[in-house]
Motif scaffolding. Structure first.
Motif, PDB file in Angstrom:
ATOM      1  N   GLY A 116      -7.630  -7.326   6.460  1.00  0.00           N
ATOM      2  CA  GLY A 116      -8.568  -6.542   5.659  1.00  0.00           C
ATOM      3  C   GLY A 116      -9.357  -5.508   6.443  1.00  0.00           C
ATOM      4  O   GLY A 116     -10.298  -4.919   5.922  1.00  0.00           O
ATOM      5  N   GLN A 117      -8.973  -5.254   7.693  1.00  0.00           N
ATOM      6  CA  GLN A 117      -9.737  -4.284   8.479  1.00  0.00           C
ATOM      7  C   GLN A 117      -9.227  -2.867   8.218  1.00  0.00           C
ATOM      8  O   GLN A 117      -8.024  -2.603   8.340  1.00  0.00           O
ATOM      9  N   VAL A 118     -10.145  -1.996   7.857  1.00  0.00           N
ATOM     10  CA  VAL A 118      -9.812  -0.585   7.638  1.00  0.00           C
ATOM     11  C   VAL A 118     -10.182   0.122   8.931  1.00  0.00           C
ATOM     12  O   VAL A 118     -11.343   0.445   9.169  1.00  0.00           O
ATOM     13  N   ALA A 153       2.694  -7.776   3.395  1.00  0.00           N
ATOM     14  CA  ALA A 153       1.533  -7.716   4.291  1.00  0.00           C
ATOM     15  C   ALA A 153       0.291  -7.186   3.580  1.00  0.00           C
ATOM     16  O   ALA A 153      -0.830  -7.573   3.923  1.00  0.00           O
ATOM     17  N   SER A 154       0.481  -6.328   2.577  1.00  0.00           N
ATOM     18  CA  SER A 154      -0.687  -5.718   1.916  1.00  0.00           C
ATOM     19  C   SER A 154      -1.555  -6.736   1.190  1.00  0.00           C
ATOM     20  O   SER A 154      -2.735  -6.471   0.956  1.00  0.00           O
ATOM     21  N   GLY A 155      -0.983  -7.882   0.834  1.00  0.00           N
ATOM     22  CA  GLY A 155      -1.801  -8.895   0.170  1.00  0.00           C
ATOM     23  C   GLY A 155      -2.192 -10.033   1.091  1.00  0.00           C
ATOM     24  O   GLY A 155      -2.726 -11.051   0.634  1.00  0.00           O
ATOM     25  N   ARG A 204      14.463  -6.940  -6.780  1.00  0.00           N
ATOM     26  CA  ARG A 204      14.843  -6.675  -5.382  1.00  0.00           C
ATOM     27  C   ARG A 204      15.955  -5.639  -5.312  1.00  0.00           C
ATOM     28  O   ARG A 204      16.996  -5.786  -5.965  1.00  0.00           O
ATOM     29  N   VAL A 205      15.753  -4.632  -4.517  1.00  0.00           N
ATOM     30  CA  VAL A 205      16.770  -3.594  -4.337  1.00  0.00           C
ATOM     31  C   VAL A 205      17.801  -4.097  -3.338  1.00  0.00           C
ATOM     32  O   VAL A 205      17.449  -4.566  -2.246  1.00  0.00           O
ATOM     33  N   THR A 206      19.068  -3.997  -3.729  1.00  0.00           N
ATOM     34  CA  THR A 206      20.122  -4.499  -2.843  1.00  0.00           C
ATOM     35  C   THR A 206      20.872  -3.356  -2.161  1.00  0.00           C
ATOM     36  O   THR A 206      21.512  -3.556  -1.137  1.00  0.00           O
ATOM     37  N   TYR A 250       0.823  -1.222   0.000  1.00  0.00           N
ATOM     38  CA  TYR A 250       0.000   0.000   0.000  1.00  0.00           C
ATOM     39  C   TYR A 250       0.855   1.269   0.000  1.00  0.00           C
ATOM     40  O   TYR A 250       0.548   2.226  -0.716  1.00  0.00           O
ATOM     41  N   THR A 251       1.928   1.266   0.819  1.00  0.00           N
ATOM     42  CA  THR A 251       2.719   2.498   0.946  1.00  0.00           C
ATOM     43  C   THR A 251       3.343   2.863  -0.401  1.00  0.00           C
ATOM     44  O   THR A 251       3.197   3.998  -0.880  1.00  0.00           O
ATOM     45  N   GLY A 252       4.026   1.883  -1.009  1.00  0.00           N
ATOM     46  CA  GLY A 252       4.713   2.166  -2.275  1.00  0.00           C
ATOM     47  C   GLY A 252       3.743   2.470  -3.403  1.00  0.00           C
ATOM     48  O   GLY A 252       3.905   3.462  -4.132  1.00  0.00           O
ATOM     49  N   LEU A 310       9.840  -0.426  -7.700  1.00  0.00           N
ATOM     50  CA  LEU A 310      10.521  -1.724  -7.745  1.00  0.00           C
ATOM     51  C   LEU A 310       9.976  -2.623  -6.634  1.00  0.00           C
ATOM     52  O   LEU A 310      10.030  -2.251  -5.459  1.00  0.00           O
ATOM     53  N   GLU A 311       9.464  -3.779  -7.009  1.00  0.00           N
ATOM     54  CA  GLU A 311       8.961  -4.741  -6.028  1.00  0.00           C
ATOM     55  C   GLU A 311       9.836  -6.002  -6.109  1.00  0.00           C
ATOM     56  O   GLU A 311      10.059  -6.534  -7.201  1.00  0.00           O
ATOM     57  N   ALA A 312      10.288  -6.484  -4.952  1.00  0.00           N
ATOM     58  CA  ALA A 312      11.190  -7.642  -4.929  1.00  0.00           C
ATOM     59  C   ALA A 312      10.510  -8.909  -5.444  1.00  0.00           C
ATOM     60  O   ALA A 312      11.153  -9.777  -6.037  1.00  0.00           O
TER      61      ALA A 312
HETATM   62  C1  LIG Z   1      -1.455 -11.333   9.071  1.00  0.00           C
HETATM   63  C2  LIG Z   1      -1.581  -9.830   9.032  1.00  0.00           C
HETATM   64  C3  LIG Z   1      -2.794  -9.231   9.361  1.00  0.00           C
HETATM   65  C4  LIG Z   1      -2.928  -7.849   9.307  1.00  0.00           C
HETATM   66  N1  LIG Z   1      -4.159  -7.299   9.500  1.00  0.00           N
HETATM   67  C5  LIG Z   1      -4.345  -5.972   9.315  1.00  0.00           C
HETATM   68  C6  LIG Z   1      -5.637  -5.402   9.351  1.00  0.00           C
HETATM   69  O1  LIG Z   1      -6.649  -6.105   9.475  1.00  0.00           O
HETATM   70  N2  LIG Z   1      -5.747  -4.051   9.197  1.00  0.00           N
HETATM   71  C7  LIG Z   1      -4.665  -3.249   9.009  1.00  0.00           C
HETATM   72  O2  LIG Z   1      -4.826  -2.028   8.874  1.00  0.00           O
HETATM   73  N3  LIG Z   1      -3.421  -3.768   8.925  1.00  0.00           N
HETATM   74  C8  LIG Z   1      -3.235  -5.102   9.058  1.00  0.00           C
HETATM   75  N4  LIG Z   1      -1.991  -5.636   8.923  1.00  0.00           N
HETATM   76  C9  LIG Z   1      -0.861  -4.748   8.633  1.00  0.00           C
HETATM   77  C10 LIG Z   1      -0.875  -4.238   7.191  1.00  0.00           C
HETATM   78  O3  LIG Z   1      -1.030  -5.327   6.317  1.00  0.00           O
HETATM   79  C11 LIG Z   1       0.434  -3.498   6.903  1.00  0.00           C
HETATM   80  O4  LIG Z   1       0.566  -2.441   7.836  1.00  0.00           O
HETATM   81  C12 LIG Z   1       0.467  -2.901   5.511  1.00  0.00           C
HETATM   82  O5  LIG Z   1       0.157  -3.859   4.535  1.00  0.00           O
HETATM   83  C13 LIG Z   1       1.841  -2.299   5.245  1.00  0.00           C
HETATM   84  O6  LIG Z   1       1.937  -1.955   3.886  1.00  0.00           O
HETATM   85  P1  LIG Z   1       3.353  -1.607   3.285  1.00  0.00           P
HETATM   86  O7  LIG Z   1       3.156  -1.267   1.854  1.00  0.00           O
HETATM   87  O8  LIG Z   1       4.007  -0.577   4.116  1.00  0.00           O
HETATM   88  O9  LIG Z   1       4.211  -2.950   3.457  1.00  0.00           O
HETATM   89  P2  LIG Z   1       4.044  -4.371   2.737  1.00  0.00           P
HETATM   90  O10 LIG Z   1       2.679  -4.589   2.251  1.00  0.00           O
HETATM   91  O11 LIG Z   1       4.633  -5.394   3.621  1.00  0.00           O
HETATM   92  O12 LIG Z   1       4.906  -4.223   1.418  1.00  0.00           O
HETATM   93  C14 LIG Z   1       6.304  -4.133   1.444  1.00  0.00           C
HETATM   94  C15 LIG Z   1       6.772  -4.664   0.083  1.00  0.00           C
HETATM   95  O13 LIG Z   1       8.142  -4.304  -0.058  1.00  0.00           O
HETATM   96  C16 LIG Z   1       8.769  -5.335  -0.789  1.00  0.00           C
HETATM   97  N5  LIG Z   1      10.201  -5.250  -0.508  1.00  0.00           N
HETATM   98  C17 LIG Z   1      10.820  -5.432   0.671  1.00  0.00           C
HETATM   99  N6  LIG Z   1      12.154  -5.273   0.525  1.00  0.00           N
HETATM  100  C18 LIG Z   1      12.357  -4.957  -0.775  1.00  0.00           C
HETATM  101  C19 LIG Z   1      13.530  -4.705  -1.535  1.00  0.00           C
HETATM  102  N7  LIG Z   1      14.755  -4.736  -0.974  1.00  0.00           N
HETATM  103  N8  LIG Z   1      13.389  -4.420  -2.849  1.00  0.00           N
HETATM  104  C20 LIG Z   1      12.139  -4.357  -3.440  1.00  0.00           C
HETATM  105  N9  LIG Z   1      11.017  -4.619  -2.755  1.00  0.00           N
HETATM  106  C21 LIG Z   1      11.122  -4.917  -1.443  1.00  0.00           C
HETATM  107  C22 LIG Z   1       8.129  -6.614  -0.247  1.00  0.00           C
HETATM  108  O14 LIG Z   1       8.257  -7.677  -1.152  1.00  0.00           O
HETATM  109  C23 LIG Z   1       6.692  -6.187  -0.042  1.00  0.00           C
HETATM  110  O15 LIG Z   1       5.863  -6.522  -1.133  1.00  0.00           O
HETATM  111  C24 LIG Z   1      -1.809  -7.022   8.973  1.00  0.00           C
HETATM  112  C25 LIG Z   1      -0.600  -7.630   8.639  1.00  0.00           C
HETATM  113  C26 LIG Z   1      -0.470  -9.010   8.659  1.00  0.00           C
HETATM  114  C27 LIG Z   1       0.834  -9.634   8.279  1.00  0.00           C
END
Ligand SMILES: Cc1cc2nc3c(=O)[nH]c(=O)nc-3n(C[C@H](O)[C@H](O)[C@H](O)COP(=O)(O)OP(=O)(O)OC[C@H]3O[C@@H](n4cnc5c(N)ncnc54)[C@H](O)[C@@H]3O)c2cc1C
Length: 434
Positions: free
Chosen positions: A80-82, A74-76, A216-218, A46-48, A65-67
């Motif tokens: 699912g709670q907002v 975690a986003s997938g 993947r970013v190194t 979600y963040t990216g 860039l996604e690894a």
């Molecule tokens: C089981 C579980 C239940 C949850 N339930 C909830 C909920 O109900 N409600 C809620 O609000 N939140 C929930 N969360 C938390 C929520 O999912 C996360 O806070 C949110 O998805 C974070 O998004 P993000 O984009 O920051 O990180 P992520 O979705 O984790 O994405 C990070 C991405 O970066 C990529 N990445 C990492 N390193 C590199 C690299 N070196 N180079 C390129 N790509 C890289 C990874 O492959 C990954 O796809 C839950 C999490 C989990 C695990």
């Protein structure tokens, strides 16, 4: 321990209910060669993706860039709670930061939820969003605090969407003897997290963002014209955004010191019969309960119970996720103690010491947002807008969040796992015997 590889097959989605119910996606190209852009984003959650969407909308030349695969993290995989608000309630935030800052933080969290709803509505994202989250108290003594908080939110913040539920009212919605009452939050809601993420990807790509998978970013080199390195590409840009949350690892040590990865687990039952549905959730609301190792659950669109919970510390997923989740599930719903699970999976999220998100500017031209502490569906989405605004010179909200005091976890990355084990075991134990 490399969290991008230790628990999963690189480049493949986990065997989750979400991956199984999402249309197969074309695999985006791997980044190759030298690439120039304005903004390079690392991480396809979600963040990216939200940052890419909000920047592309403003005409900037964006590369993401996604690894692995988009929404692989975690986003997938999440519950699912907002959720509304920050991880801590407004009373706690007022105590920690003062009333003025707490009010600003409420406004940020409020906009986060509205942004999710607006994106879904504006772009017709088909992710089954439904309103309503019940916060269920598993101790009667928590109810006084819950009732006061609902009243405070109405009086001090003008929030009319929270309703206190006594035991009978809660049981009308959530017929489980495990709970004594709670709060219904009708501004919050739930959705299919992977479909939502991939909906955001479509919007970002339509806006012109170039998105690469299996890239993947190194290394990231800062400076006036930062460079982002993968095994097959070098990206030169003005600004780097890091959105890797619990999977950041050693990529940016500063994030790893402030954001601790923890694993969460979910099971999807077989579809429930109409009678079974009535015996678990009478309305289609999601539930999050008050246990320290929180149970969170909801019905899927095809009426499975998606139940998150269970305790496992350390960074490897346990071998038997099903057995681990069956324990709390049968406490809440004894009648489902032996129900079949069609899918079980785990994922990694990021928490901070204060449970506030960690926004940071590293060496000027590298910005990051992570550590959403279980609130990332809304806050991660909104982080993308906040980061995009900051790049466009509107950094008021970024500065507010970056200025919050953020303590590093003691001991550095090497000691996080044993420390987490000790701390979580202690709190979980207190919960059990309190
Ligand atoms: C089981 C579980 C239940 C949850 N339930 C909830 C909920 O109900 N409600 C809620 O609000 N939140 C929930 N969360 C938390 C929520 O999912 C996360 O806070 C949110 O998805 C974070 O998004 P993000 O984009 O920051 O990180 P992520 O979705 O984790 O994405 C990070 C991405 O970066 C990529 N990445 C990492 N390193 C590199 C690299 N070196 N180079 C390129 N790509 C890289 C990874 O492959 C990954 O796809 C839950 C999490 C989990 C695990």
């Amino acid at each position: 321990m490399d969290l991008l590889t230790v628990n999963d097959r690189p480049g493949q989605y986990p065997d989750s209910y979400y991956a199984a119910t999402t249309e197969q996606q074309v695999l985006r190209q791997k980044a190759e060669g030298r690439i120039d852009c304005d903004i390079c984003i690392v991480g396809g959650g979600y963040t990216g993706v939200s940052t890419a969407l909000h920047l592309a909308e403003r005409g900037l030349n964006v590369v993401l860039l996604e690894a692995n695969r988009l929404g692989w993290g975690a986003s997938g995989r999440n519950g699912g709670q907002v959720n509304t608000g920050m991880r801590l309630d407004q009373e706690s935030l007022e105590g920690m930061f003062g009333v003025d800052t707490a009010r600003k933080l409420w406004a940020v969290a409020d906009q986060a939820v509205s942004t999710v709803k607006q994106l879904i509505a504006d772009h017709g994202i088909d992710c089954g969003f439904k309103p309503g989250v019940v916060h269920a108290a598993h101790r009667a003594r928590y109810l006084g605090h819950e009732r006061r908080l609902v009243e405070k939110m109405r009086k001090d913040y003008g929030v009319e969407t929270l309703t206190f539920l006594n035991r009978a009212e809660l049981h009308e919605l959530v017929p489980s003897n495990f709970y004594h009452g709670g709060v219904l939050d009708l501004a919050a809601g739930h959705l299919h997290p992977l479909k939502y993420l991939l909906g955001l990807v479509t919007v970002a790509e339509t806006g012109g963002a170039r998105i690469f998978e299996n890239s993947r970013v190194t290394a990231i080199h800062g400076g006036p014209r930062p460079r982002v390195i993968t095994d097959s590409a070098e990206i030169s840009c003005q600004t780097v955004i890091v959105g890797c949350n619990g999977y950041t690892g050693g990529l940016l040590e500063d994030i790893s010191r402030h954001v601790m990865p923890i694993n969460g687990f979910i099971a999807a039952t077989r579809p429930l019969s109409p009678d079974e549905v009535q015996s678990v959730l009478r309305r289609d609301y999601a539930v999050a309960d008050s246990k320290f190792v929180i149970n969170y659950y909801r019905l899927s669109q095809d009426k499975r119970l998606l139940f998150g919970g269970g305790e496992a510390y350390g960074y490897r997923f346990p071998k038997n996720i099903a057995a681990m989740i069956r324990k709390p599930l049968s406490q809440v719903y004894p009648q489902l103690a032996n129900i079949e699970f069609d899918y079980t999976w785990g994922g990694t999220l990021g928490i901070t010491m204060s449970r506030m998100p960690y926004f940071h500017r590293h060496q000027g031209s590298i910005l990051s947002a992570s550590g959403f502490s279980g609130q990332g569906v809304a806050l991660g989405t909104f982080a993308g807008k906040i980061l995009a605004d900051a790049i466009n010179g509107e950094s008021r909200v970024f500065d507010l969040l970056a200025a919050l005091p953020a303590k590093a976890f003691p001991g550095g990355r090497r000691f996080q796992s044993p420390l987490l084990f000790l701390a979580m075991s202690w709190y979980a134990l207190r919960d059990r015997f309190a």
